[in-house]
Design a protein around this motif. Structure first.
Motif, mmCIF file in Angstrom:
data_model
loop_
_atom_site.group_PDB
_atom_site.id
_atom_site.type_symbol
_atom_site.label_atom_id
_atom_site.label_comp_id
_atom_site.label_asym_id
_atom_site.label_seq_id
_atom_site.Cartn_x
_atom_site.Cartn_y
_atom_site.Cartn_z
ATOM 1 N N ASN A 100 0.611 -1.219 -0.262
ATOM 2 C CA ASN A 100 -0.073 -0.075 0.026
ATOM 3 C C ASN A 100 1.019 1.280 0.119
ATOM 4 O O ASN A 100 1.789 1.452 0.832
ATOM 5 C CB ASN A 100 -0.897 -0.088 1.091
ATOM 6 N N PRO A 126 -10.770 2.361 0.693
ATOM 7 C CA PRO A 126 -10.724 1.604 2.022
ATOM 8 C C PRO A 126 -12.119 1.194 2.155
ATOM 9 O O PRO A 126 -12.992 1.597 1.867
ATOM 10 C CB PRO A 126 -10.727 2.878 3.049
ATOM 11 N N THR A 169 -3.080 1.630 7.987
ATOM 12 C CA THR A 169 -2.926 0.565 7.294
ATOM 13 C C THR A 169 -2.960 -0.704 8.180
ATOM 14 O O THR A 169 -3.294 -0.727 9.527
ATOM 15 C CB THR A 169 -1.568 0.356 6.497
ATOM 16 N N GLY A 176 -7.411 2.174 6.230
ATOM 17 C CA GLY A 176 -8.414 3.014 6.115
ATOM 18 C C GLY A 176 -8.677 3.519 7.441
ATOM 19 O O GLY A 176 -9.781 4.193 7.563
#
Length: 247
Positions: A100, A126, A169, A176
């Motif tokens: 991510n 998210p 994360t 999110g």
């Protein structure tokens, strides 16, 4: 967010302190799956198939392996931990990386699923979280509860995030929330992922993506469509889908 939730977060931050200087680190997770519970919940399977699975895979302790997440304010990367503790099918030692990019709000997934290798790239989107008025201690971090749903897999997700580690994360495909996710479960304990160790500071052995990542390249929505179709095909064939798709 309700006032009581904001008060709870404020109390957490006061009692633990925001470790702004320590938001680089590594988390070791225990990934534990209970196949007997999962199979018992699938209405499309025949009773004969359920009995076979319960006989073969029934285990009150579940089947587990270790996973590892390295994180910073800019990005996180998640894969298998070491040593491997594979007590399930061989898919658990195939390629599985999730990166991510929190700065650019993009992600990369490199994984073996549904009999193929996929390279998924897209914008971060998210889950829709609801923060609840419950807290829990995980490795000395007071974590708040949040819930969400995966409509494609039909899963209820319960996550616990540490507000004093302000990195949005977590393990697997969860992110999110206003803090690092240190634990979560699916469908009331059919799958449990929980942090066993946290080390702050630059990791001694940074996770690196494979130099050659070959696979079918798709977008996030294209991959979700493939998953949805595969699950429906499995249901129509009265088969379980979690051997080919990570639960």
């Amino acid at each position: 967010m309700k006032l009581k939730h904001l008060i709870a977060i404020a109390l957490i931050l006061i009692t633990t302190g925001v470790k702004a200087q320590n938001i680089v680190g590594e988390v070791e997770f225990r990934y534990k799956i209970f196949y007997d519970k999962i199979y018992s919940s699938l209405p499309h399977l025949t009773q004969q198939e359920r009995d076979r699975i319960l006989l073969t895979w029934g285990n009150p302790d579940g089947y587990s392996t270790r996973m590892k997440l390295q994180f910073s304010p800019e990005k996180s990367i998640y894969t298998y931990g070491e040593p491997y503790e594979v007590r399930s099918y061989s898919w658990q030692i195939e390629d599985y990386f999730i990166e991510n990019n929190l700065k650019d709000q993009t992600y990369l997934k490199f994984m073996d699923q549904m009999g193929k290798t996929y390279l998924v790239r897209d914008r971060l989107n998210p889950p829709k979280w609801r923060v609840m008025n419950e807290i829990r201690d995980i490795l000395g971090h007071m974590c708040m509860k949040a819930v969400s749903e995966d409509p494609i897999k039909g899963q209820k997700i319960t996550a616990w995030f540490a507000a004093d580690i302000p990195v949005p994360t977590g393990p697997e495909e969860l992110f999110g929330l206003p803090g690092l996710i240190l634990a979560y479960d699916i469908n009331d304990g059919m799958l449990i992922v929980e942090a066993e160790k946290i080390a702050f500071g630059e990791p001694k052995e940074p996770i690196t993506l494979p130099k050659k990542m070959k696979g079918r390249e798709v977008t996030g929505s294209e991959y979700q469509d493939l998953v949805k179709k595969f699950i429906q095909t499995s249901i129509d064939s009265k088969q379980a889908w979690m051997w080919e798709i990570r639960y």
